[in-house]
Scaffold this active site. Sequence first.
Site, PDB file in Angstrom:
ATOM      1  N   SER A   1       1.909 -22.435  12.806  1.00 54.75           N
ATOM      2  CA  SER A   1       2.117 -23.822  13.238  1.00 54.75           C
ATOM      3  C   SER A   1       1.169 -24.723  12.462  1.00 54.75           C
ATOM      4  O   SER A   1       0.093 -24.281  12.022  1.00 54.75           O
ATOM      5  CB  SER A   1       1.825 -23.941  14.747  1.00 54.75           C
ATOM      6  OG  SER A   1       1.759 -25.295  15.147  1.00 54.75           O
TER       7      SER A   1
ATOM      8  N   TYR B   1      -2.812 -21.807  22.507  1.00 58.73           N
ATOM      9  CA  TYR B   1      -1.721 -21.801  21.538  1.00 58.73           C
ATOM     10  C   TYR B   1      -2.267 -22.088  20.143  1.00 58.73           C
ATOM     11  O   TYR B   1      -1.981 -21.355  19.188  1.00 58.73           O
ATOM     12  CB  TYR B   1      -0.662 -22.837  21.910  1.00 58.73           C
ATOM     13  CG  TYR B   1       0.455 -22.938  20.900  1.00 58.73           C
ATOM     14  CD1 TYR B   1       1.510 -22.035  20.919  1.00 58.73           C
ATOM     15  CD2 TYR B   1       0.451 -23.922  19.914  1.00 58.73           C
ATOM     16  CE1 TYR B   1       2.529 -22.099  19.986  1.00 58.73           C
ATOM     17  CE2 TYR B   1       1.467 -23.997  18.975  1.00 58.73           C
ATOM     18  CZ  TYR B   1       2.498 -23.088  19.014  1.00 58.73           C
ATOM     19  OH  TYR B   1       3.510 -23.158  18.081  1.00 58.73           O
TER      20      TYR B   1
END
Length: 250
Positions: A138, A151
Amino acid sequence: MNTTGNTILITGGATGIGLALAEAFLDAGNEVIICGRRENRLLEAKSQFPMLHTLNCDVVGAENRRNLMEEVLSKFPKLNMLVNNAGIQREIDFRKGAEALEGENEIEVNLQAPVHLSALFIPHLMQQREAAILNVSSGLAFIPIAIMPLYCATKAALHSFSLALRRQLRNTSIKVFEIIPPTVDTELDKGRRDARGQTDRGIDPREVARETMPALQADEYEIAIGQAQFIRKGSREDPEGTFQRMNSRW
């Protein structure tokens, strides 16, 4: 990397980025296996793309991952690509103490699973003439959003792991790629986006797939897409300023 004629396993492949990649790989002439823990989603994906192979599995738990590897290699001995895509994203407020960690384990799903699956499949992949591992990280691997600390941390670790693994495997047949998406319009955090009143839904997951395919063919090992390019650049040129801007609402 040759993008046709491969046999590919995609974890978390029934929806979102995983399904978009599955579609792109099918269109390019590959055999594609997707796995996921929701049988209804797998059936929907199969009805949409009948050429898909589907496996109902959960990447949580070492035994589940070993069973997945054994089933895949018994049914698809020509497997030469692993796409570590399965992931979860949670808002966690550490001011609540340890209770904030209750629920799904982001560390196991987002980091431990791809690390273990890579280790399980690498001996087989090294025997293939050409092979690849694709890790979906990400843009938040480079600059975190404070409200999603685990995350972001797992994706940062996955980025680091990809770098190290690429180095270790440089003299083998295995190429290690990292797909670095920005916010994507998937189910990953959609419920919380609605609760936050977030109007930016992110890019279509098919855009991630469209940009990934030519990058794979060109051996572009870090595939930063859209806004993720600017986050990665900001992490190098102005890390504190970029962090403050990205976290202004928190």
